[in-house]
Design a protein around this motif. Structure first.
Motif, PDB file in Angstrom:
ATOM      1  N   SER A 166       0.057   5.762   8.985  1.00 14.49           N
ATOM      2  CA  SER A 166      -0.236   4.553   8.198  1.00 14.49           C
ATOM      3  C   SER A 166       0.573   4.490   6.912  1.00 14.49           C
ATOM      4  O   SER A 166       0.154   3.873   5.930  1.00 14.49           O
ATOM      5  CB  SER A 166      -1.740   4.464   7.879  1.00 14.49           C
ATOM      6  OG  SER A 166      -2.486   4.349   9.083  1.00 14.49           O
ATOM      7  N   ARG A 167       1.752   5.077   6.921  1.00 14.19           N
ATOM      8  CA  ARG A 167       2.684   4.983   5.795  1.00 14.19           C
ATOM      9  C   ARG A 167       3.755   3.959   6.183  1.00 14.19           C
ATOM     10  O   ARG A 167       4.897   4.281   6.483  1.00 14.19           O
ATOM     11  CB  ARG A 167       3.259   6.360   5.482  1.00 14.19           C
ATOM     12  CG  ARG A 167       2.202   7.301   4.916  1.00 14.19           C
ATOM     13  CD  ARG A 167       2.605   8.749   4.920  1.00 14.19           C
ATOM     14  NE  ARG A 167       3.856   9.015   4.224  1.00 14.19           N
ATOM     15  CZ  ARG A 167       4.362  10.236   4.085  1.00 14.19           C
ATOM     16  NH1 ARG A 167       3.709  11.280   4.577  1.00 14.19           N
ATOM     17  NH2 ARG A 167       5.515  10.418   3.471  1.00 14.19           N
ATOM     18  N   LEU A 168       3.318   2.688   6.228  1.00  9.68           N
ATOM     19  CA  LEU A 168       4.114   1.647   6.861  1.00  9.68           C
ATOM     20  C   LEU A 168       5.370   1.283   6.085  1.00  9.68           C
ATOM     21  O   LEU A 168       6.417   1.015   6.681  1.00  9.68           O
ATOM     22  CB  LEU A 168       3.248   0.401   7.080  1.00  9.68           C
ATOM     23  CG  LEU A 168       1.994   0.602   7.931  1.00  9.68           C
ATOM     24  CD1 LEU A 168       1.262  -0.715   8.112  1.00  9.68           C
ATOM     25  CD2 LEU A 168       2.339   1.213   9.286  1.00  9.68           C
ATOM     26  N   GLU A 169       5.306   1.241   4.762  1.00  7.87           N
ATOM     27  CA  GLU A 169       6.486   0.871   3.989  1.00  7.87           C
ATOM     28  C   GLU A 169       7.574   1.925   4.131  1.00  7.87           C
ATOM     29  O   GLU A 169       8.766   1.600   4.214  1.00  7.87           O
ATOM     30  CB  GLU A 169       6.113   0.652   2.525  1.00  7.87           C
ATOM     31  CG  GLU A 169       5.238  -0.581   2.310  1.00  7.87           C
ATOM     32  CD  GLU A 169       5.052  -0.915   0.852  1.00  7.87           C
ATOM     33  OE1 GLU A 169       5.643  -0.216   0.004  1.00  7.87           O
ATOM     34  OE2 GLU A 169       4.325  -1.875   0.549  1.00  7.87           O
ATOM     35  N   GLU A 170       7.171   3.192   4.158  1.00  4.04           N
ATOM     36  CA  GLU A 170       8.154   4.255   4.359  1.00  4.04           C
ATOM     37  C   GLU A 170       8.740   4.179   5.769  1.00  4.04           C
ATOM     38  O   GLU A 170       9.945   4.379   5.967  1.00  4.04           O
ATOM     39  CB  GLU A 170       7.514   5.617   4.111  1.00  4.04           C
ATOM     40  CG  GLU A 170       7.195   5.874   2.654  1.00  4.04           C
ATOM     41  CD  GLU A 170       6.258   7.046   2.478  1.00  4.04           C
ATOM     42  OE1 GLU A 170       6.767   8.141   2.193  1.00  4.04           O
ATOM     43  OE2 GLU A 170       5.040   6.874   2.645  1.00  4.04           O
ATOM     44  N   ALA A 171       7.884   3.904   6.752  1.00  3.06           N
ATOM     45  CA  ALA A 171       8.363   3.751   8.127  1.00  3.06           C
ATOM     46  C   ALA A 171       9.373   2.620   8.222  1.00  3.06           C
ATOM     47  O   ALA A 171      10.404   2.740   8.904  1.00  3.06           O
ATOM     48  CB  ALA A 171       7.189   3.496   9.069  1.00  3.06           C
ATOM     49  N   LEU A 172       9.098   1.516   7.531  1.00  2.00           N
ATOM     50  CA  LEU A 172      10.013   0.384   7.520  1.00  2.00           C
ATOM     51  C   LEU A 172      11.356   0.773   6.911  1.00  2.00           C
ATOM     52  O   LEU A 172      12.423   0.419   7.430  1.00  2.00           O
ATOM     53  CB  LEU A 172       9.390  -0.770   6.736  1.00  2.00           C
ATOM     54  CG  LEU A 172      10.260  -2.006   6.518  1.00  2.00           C
ATOM     55  CD1 LEU A 172      10.700  -2.612   7.841  1.00  2.00           C
ATOM     56  CD2 LEU A 172       9.505  -3.043   5.682  1.00  2.00           C
ATOM     57  N   SER A 173      11.335   1.507   5.814  1.00  2.00           N
ATOM     58  CA  SER A 173      12.581   1.928   5.175  1.00  2.00           C
ATOM     59  C   SER A 173      13.402   2.822   6.092  1.00  2.00           C
ATOM     60  O   SER A 173      14.632   2.720   6.141  1.00  2.00           O
ATOM     61  CB  SER A 173      12.283   2.674   3.871  1.00  2.00           C
ATOM     62  OG  SER A 173      11.778   1.791   2.895  1.00  2.00           O
TER      63      SER A 173
END
Length: 245
Positions: A166-173
């Motif tokens: 659930s670390r979505l912004e990091e996954a997106l980066s």
């Protein structure tokens, strides 16, 4: 096992662009690397660095691919599969196939946080060789062939683990970084980017990613649009995209 890292982890660092993601990952290079025997970094005439497998690295990568083919036919518990996987895991624990198997087991055990750590350990192992060759930012590196493909696969593992944690912004980066380093496989990477933009509450950014593909009828483009339109409560547009797909 991969050596312990001695620099700041990606956790809790505000990621603003794929470039800063890459710089952060490079900064986490481990104290010593176990992959110097398996990959080498060289500079081409354009000044770009590229990753290539050494003879030993190629041998282990082929061994992993053999195990995967046999597993498709006989199952993961087959003795030939286990022998090959054990050899690769013992000699090259940061091989992306080995890492993928490990994080899948951790995620199935509801331990996504450890899956993220496992990926970060592997990336740290790779990055001591990459950064040691002089690579400092995304413009220095070409990852479109050879061992670069394996590095992109390792980033995909990392993105998956971050998403499950659930670390979505990091996954997106990380997904954006993969696309920047190797834009040759837009379907899988762009699908992840679209989905993650929607999940973090920015469907307009998802649509902007798809703007250059306005004429495309590829399912991943149409379903990506549908997902973004549904998030924007534009039901008619979403339905049209689904019907077209």
């Amino acid at each position: 096992m991969p050596s312990e890292t001695n620099a700041t982890p990606l956790t809790n660092i505000r990621i603003t662009s794929p470039e800063t993601t890459f710089e952060t990952i490079l900064s986490r290079a481990s104290k010593s690397s176990g992959i110097a025997a398996f990959i080498q970094v060289s500079k081409d005439d354009s000044g770009k660095y590229s990753l290539a497998l050494t003879t030993e690295g190629e041998s282990l990568d082929q061994l992993y691919k053999q195990a995967s083919r046999i597993a498709d036919e006989k199952g993961m518990d087959d003795r030939d599969v286990l022998e090959r996987l054990t050899e690769v895991e013992t000699k090259w624990p940061s091989h992306p196939g080995v890492v993928e198997n490990a994080i899948n087991e951790l995620i199935e055990a509801s331990n996504a946080a450890s899956a993220v750590e496992r990926c970060e350990q592997a990336l740290a192992d790779w990055c001591v060789t990459i950064s040691g060759a002089g690579v400092k930012n995304t413009s220095d590196l070409s990852a479109t062939s050879g061992a670069g493909n394996l590095f992109i696969q390792l980033l995909a593992n990392y993105e998956f683990a971050l998403e499950r944690a659930s670390r979505l912004e990091e996954a997106l980066s990380v997904a954006q970084l993969s696309r920047l380093l190797d834009p040759s496989d837009p379907e899988n990477v762009l699908s992840s980017i679209i989905s993650l933009y929607v999940r973090i509450g920015d469907p307009m950014a998802a649509l902007r990613q798809l703007e250059p593909l306005t004429e495309s009828l590829a399912p991943y483009v149409l379903y990506g649009r549908a997902l973004a339109y549904y998030a924007l409560s534009q039901q008619e547009n979403a339905l049209f995209a689904v019907q077209t797909a």
